[in-house]
Design a protein around this motif. Structure first.
Motif, PDB file in Angstrom:
ATOM      1  N   TYR A 118       0.851  -1.197   0.000  1.00  0.00           N
ATOM      2  CA  TYR A 118       0.000   0.000   0.000  1.00  0.00           C
ATOM      3  C   TYR A 118       0.882   1.240   0.000  1.00  0.00           C
ATOM      4  CZ  TYR A 118      -3.376  -3.458   1.743  1.00  0.00           C
ATOM      5  OH  TYR A 118      -4.168  -4.565   1.899  1.00  0.00           O
ATOM      6  N   LYS A 121      -7.422   6.564   2.170  1.00  0.00           N
ATOM      7  CA  LYS A 121      -6.776   5.291   2.504  1.00  0.00           C
ATOM      8  C   LYS A 121      -7.720   4.345   3.233  1.00  0.00           C
ATOM      9  CE  LYS A 121      -4.580   6.846   6.840  1.00  0.00           C
ATOM     10  NZ  LYS A 121      -3.273   7.003   7.529  1.00  0.00           N
ATOM     11  N   LEU A 155      -9.224   1.420   1.221  1.00  0.00           N
ATOM     12  CA  LEU A 155      -8.393   0.331   0.713  1.00  0.00           C
ATOM     13  C   LEU A 155      -8.752  -0.983   1.396  1.00  0.00           C
ATOM     14  CD1 LEU A 155      -4.942   2.167   0.642  1.00  0.00           C
ATOM     15  CD2 LEU A 155      -6.315   1.493  -1.341  1.00  0.00           C
TER      16      LEU A 155
END
Length: 946
Positions: free
Chosen positions: A278, A476, A479
């Motif tokens: 990531y 984020k 994700l």
């Protein structure tokens, strides 16, 4: 969907397509490739290798390179960054060229630091070069070889110079501290997990750069930079036998290293389960999901056989096949991604890699985008490709090969150098371009469906996979977790996918033209008719006027040219009466239009297959077309041109995708966006081209609106001038022009035009923008000076001299003496509208704490130039350098550009520069500099972290 047994799928693939752990082929590719016999290759007793080749493009010059087959991989933990640091030290003093003597000497013969003298460092190699060296003098040749000799073993690495260079490299590190670089480095580290590659970075660690002892650098240098790991490469207008003797004489005295350290070659470890990574960053707006598969490299012995080209062609075909499948999926209403970009790449010498990068339909849906990639991959693994797909793609690959061959067949000297570098450091085959072309065509013709399907399990293996998500920090939380990703991939692999349905390949249909139009006037034209002043006369040129008001100029040009090139123009562009927002939206949408119902991807494939290109453009004052075609495809080209005037449409899906991109850019405005907008407002006192799109405007865009905008610009041919030049007789072109161009209906009236050009603000302007929440640690500085100046070739050349002088002075004062930046860019521009103006722009990145100090240096060097003027030496060095550049550029000056500028009554500034060089002197450069810098028009813009 039906769940199935993965072992059954793999078994069936092995039975029917011949998949195995190593790539098999349907024909023999073990034949050895012949080495280019024009190369002289040898090795001295001390281990140094040399490559020499005669070549004469350009004539009278040669390339001199030394290649060190080591890089940052050889650094220990406390040496990280020393390979790159040593590269810098090569220009700061050697045994025979102390201090800056090397740069000063070569500058005096027109060989410029940066442009001709440079170097680069990578993980596994370091390459230094002195290029475009005039080789008419034995002294120059011997001096250049002596410089390479010193780089091999005698770089001084003096403590004082090391201290100066620390600051330069810190600023080079700072310059690269941007979101894109951080993202690409993070992705590479995930792909290189568990290897030495993941633990090294060419720029190194700032803590090492700041603190290493000089002796540490010297020890590293003599441990790894030694003859048995070095190659000297000389290619150019030389006598290779004589050059070999010079190399033997110059380099044999360099001592071999006893008990030398063994260079270790590093590998990339396999991974059974996918590696999930990531990357998030507060400064990025990029969003993607990518899946990579690591692939073994060919052995060194295999690279010397036809297998090398075979594997490359299999990869090329495979990429085109996957591109097509991803593209078809992206057109579905339920598509999980907007696009997928499949590529092959390498991790140095250690591994090949297939990567598919998906751009999600919505930023928050990267998981869906990845699932789309995995699904398409699994569909391919289960069913393989079809013969129909392969037949289509082989034509595309063949067209690409031919296009690339035509592009590079007139090889430059440096192209042969690059071949030798790859051969020495990566053991790639050193073959002639002709041999490569013949081998590739032969192999491509033999590749069968079994060859491609047997590669699937290698390229799309369920092992050695790496998945990386990259998004802005603010999303984020959207994700997926690692466990979610692994579960999804396993589920997709255990599910029977629907078989891929091959989309029908579209063709541009020929227009149903009832009768050709007429040419109402014809004449032969010369340079005198168009007022062209050029050393070559305009001959073999015909001008036609068509019944619809179109003018066509046809220049027959035989020789090296393989294609006919075309350039068309008409006054208009942003000067049309529609508002500027509409004009700019149309310009942005031009690539997305459909021609005869073919979208941009279908059109690109069709054009490549038919060896032609054509596209419209819009600028501030003009609109038109540019393109080219193989004479064999001439009728298809003119038919396509007819379609651009009669059969263009905006597809609803393309419009929706376009609107989505616009809305995303509005939504993702950040500090950089606000800064650029502020700079734009301050730079111009009046800017009629400025736009500020809002959501309601974007939502108002429809296919009918975009169609109407396009038609207002391009459906009326009245007033267009088309210029063609290339290897086709005008008598052969004439019936095509009558049929496809003269038959287009033309209106006598064109819109009233109002030209819109921004007006530069006068006086002093400044902005220091402190951006919040930045990870980047650099300040980006721009300083602009301007004043009115006649729009002439002489003033354009004087502006270039002024820019080069300042660039060289800033290299010393800001980079070398202050260590304040890696590079100071100085560029000049002569603008004709709305008022002829000369502009000088200076840019650099630096530590925010140094901004004020370095701006004072910028102004101080300018003041010195204004007060004392340039030196004779400065003028002489720049003349020698520019003379080489202008000589090389002569071959690339096109008749299309010369004729179009003449007909538009626009001076072709580059055309006269070579003849004007002798008229440049210290006096007129001094006067020009004063005219710019004493006008008190100065702008300063700084973007830095808060």
């Amino acid at each position: 969907m039906i769940t199935i047994n993965k072992k059954i799928i793999l078994f069936l693939l092995v039975i029917f397509t011949g998949i195995s752990s190593t790539l098999s082929q349907s024909f023999d590719v073990s034949a050895q490739l012949p080495i280019d016999e024009e190369f002289v290759i040898g090795k001295l007793p001390n281990g140094l290798t040399y490559y020499i080749r005669e070549a004469s493009n350009p004539k009278g010059r040669a390339e001199f390179f030394i290649v060190h087959n080591v890089g940052s991989l050889q650094e220990e933990d406390d040496q990280r960054g020393l390979a790159h640091f040593l590269e810098h030290m090569a220009f700061n003093g050697t045994k025979n060229f102390p201090d800056k003597a090397l740069l000063n000497y070569f500058g005096s013969i027109g060989v410029k630091f940066g442009a001709n003298i440079n170097a680069y460092t990578s993980m596994d190699r370091t390459v230094y070069n002195i290029s475009q060296v005039p080789v008419t003098s034995n002294t120059v040749i011997d001096s250049t070889l002596l410089a390479l000799h010193d780089w091999s073993h005698y770089i001084s690495c003096e403590a004082e110079e090391i201290e100066k260079e620390r600051g330069v490299i810190r600023e080079e590190w700072r310059r690269g501290d941007i979101a894109l670089t951080r993202m690409m480095k993070a992705i590479s580290r995930f792909q290189q997990t568990g290897s030495r590659f993941a633990e090294r970075d060419v720029i190194g660690l700032v803590s090492v750069i700041d603190n290493f002892e000089p002796q540490t650098l010297i020890d590293y240098y003599h441990k790894w930079y030694r003859p048995d790991l070095q190659a000297v490469i000389v290619v150019g207008d030389i006598d290779k036998k004589e050059m070999e003797q010079r190399i033997i004489k110059t380099f044999s005295s360099i001592p071999a290293v006893e008990n030398a350290a063994v260079k270790q070659y590093y590998s990339i470890p396999d991974n059974k389960e996918p590696i999930i990574g990531y990357f998030t960053d507060p400064e990025t707006s990029a969003v993607s999901a990518r899946l990579s598969v690591k692939i073994p490299m060919l052995s060194d012995s295999e690279k010397q056989t036809e297998r090398y080209f075979y594997e490359k062609l299999i990869e090329d075909i495979f990429i085109e096949l996957m591109k097509n499948r991803f593209r078809v999926t992206s057109l579905s209403p339920e598509a999980p991604f907007r696009m997928v970009i499949p590529v092959f790449g390498s991790i140095s010498y250690a591994s090949r890699m297939f990567t598919a990068t998906a751009i999600p339909v919505e930023d928050e849906k990267t998981f869906d985008a990845l699932q789309g990639i995995v699904t398409e991959i699994e569909r391919t693994r289960q069913y393989g490709f079809e013969q129909e797909e392969l037949n289509h793609v082989k034509k595309i690959v063949a067209a690409n090969l031919e296009k690339e061959y035509q592009k590079i067949k007139e090889r430059k000297n440096v192209d042969y150098v690059n071949d030798a570098i790859e051969n020495y450091t990566r053991n790639t085959p050193l073959v002639t371009l002709e041999q490569k072309n013949v081998s590739q065509k032969n192999i491509l013709g033999k590749i069968a469906l079994t060859d491609i399907n047997s590669a699937i399990n290698k390229f799309l293996s369920s092992e050695n996979r790496v998945v990386v998500f990259a998004t802005p920090e603010k999303i984020k939380q959207t994700l997926p977790t690692e466990s979610q990703v692994l579960a999804m991939m396993e589920e997709v692999q255990n599910t029977e996918q629907e078989q891929f349905i091959i989309a029908e390949k579209k063709e541009i249909q020929f227009s149903d033209i009832k009768a050709p139009g007429r040419i109402i006037k014809s004449r032969n034209v010369t340079s005198k008719d168009y007022g062209i002043k050029y050393e070559m006369p305009l001959d073999s040129t015909t001008e036609w006027t068509l019944q619809n008001g179109v003018k066509v100029v046809w220049k027959e040009e035989f020789g090296k040219k393989e294609n006919v090139s075309m350039f068309a123009f008409r006054k208009g562009g942003y000067a049309y009466p529609e508002n500027i927002e509409d004009q700019k939206v149309l310009n942005s949408f031009l690539r997305d239009i459909a021609i005869n119902n073919l979208n941009q991807h279908e059109r690109a494939e069709w054009s490549l297959k038919n060896k032609l290109s054509l596209s419209p453009y819009i600028t501030e004052r003009n609109e038109g077309f540019s393109g080219s075609f193989d004479p064999e495809s001439s009728e298809k080209f003119f038919n396509l041109l007819h379609k651009y005037f009669t059969d263009v449409s905006a597809n609803q899906k393309e419009v929706e995708n376009f609107k989505r991109r616009m809305l995303k850019s509005i939504e993702n405005k950040n500090a950089q966006t606000f800064y650029k907008d502020s700079v734009n407002k301050l730079t111009y006192s009046n800017n009629p081209l400025r736009t500020d799109y809002k959501e309601p405007y974007v939502q108002s865009l429809t296919p009918s609106k975009l169609n109407a905008l396009y038609q207002s610009h391009f459906y009326n041919p009245q007033g267009f001038t088309f210029i063609f030049s290339g290897p086709m007789r005008s008598k052969d072109a004439k019936p095509l022009i009558e049929k496809y161009m003269a038959s287009i209906s033309g209106k006598a009236k064109v819109p009233d035009l109002k030209f819109k050009e921004p007006v530069l603000r006068t006086g002093e302007v400044s902005l220091r923008y402190k951006a919040p929440d930045l990870l980047s640690s650099k300040a980006s500085v721009t300083r602009i000076y301007h004043n009115k100046s006649d729009y002439t070739a002489m003033n354009n050349l004087l502006a270039k001299f002024t820019a080069y002088i300042l660039s060289n002075r800033y290299l010393k004062s800001i980079r070398e003496d202050k260590g304040g930046t890696y590079h100071v860019g100085v560029k000049s521009e002569l603008s004709r509208y709305p008022t002829p103006t000369a502009i000088m722009e200076i840019n650099f990145d630096t530590d925010p704490a140094l901004v004020d100090d370095l701006l004072s240096v910028v102004q101080g060097d300018i003041q010195n130039l204004v007060t004392q003027g340039p030196t004779e030496n400065e003028i002489s060095e720049i003349k020698l350098y520019l003379e080489k550049r202008f000589q090389d550029r002569k071959e690339n000056i096109s008749w299309n550009g010369i004729i179009s500028n003449a007909l538009k009554e626009e001076p072709y500034l580059d055309l006269e520069e070579l003849s004007l060089l002798d008229k440049i002197n210290t006096h007129n450069v001094h006067q020009f500099a004063k005219s710019i810098f004493l006008a008190n028009n100065k702008m300063t813009f700084v973007f830095e972290p808060q």
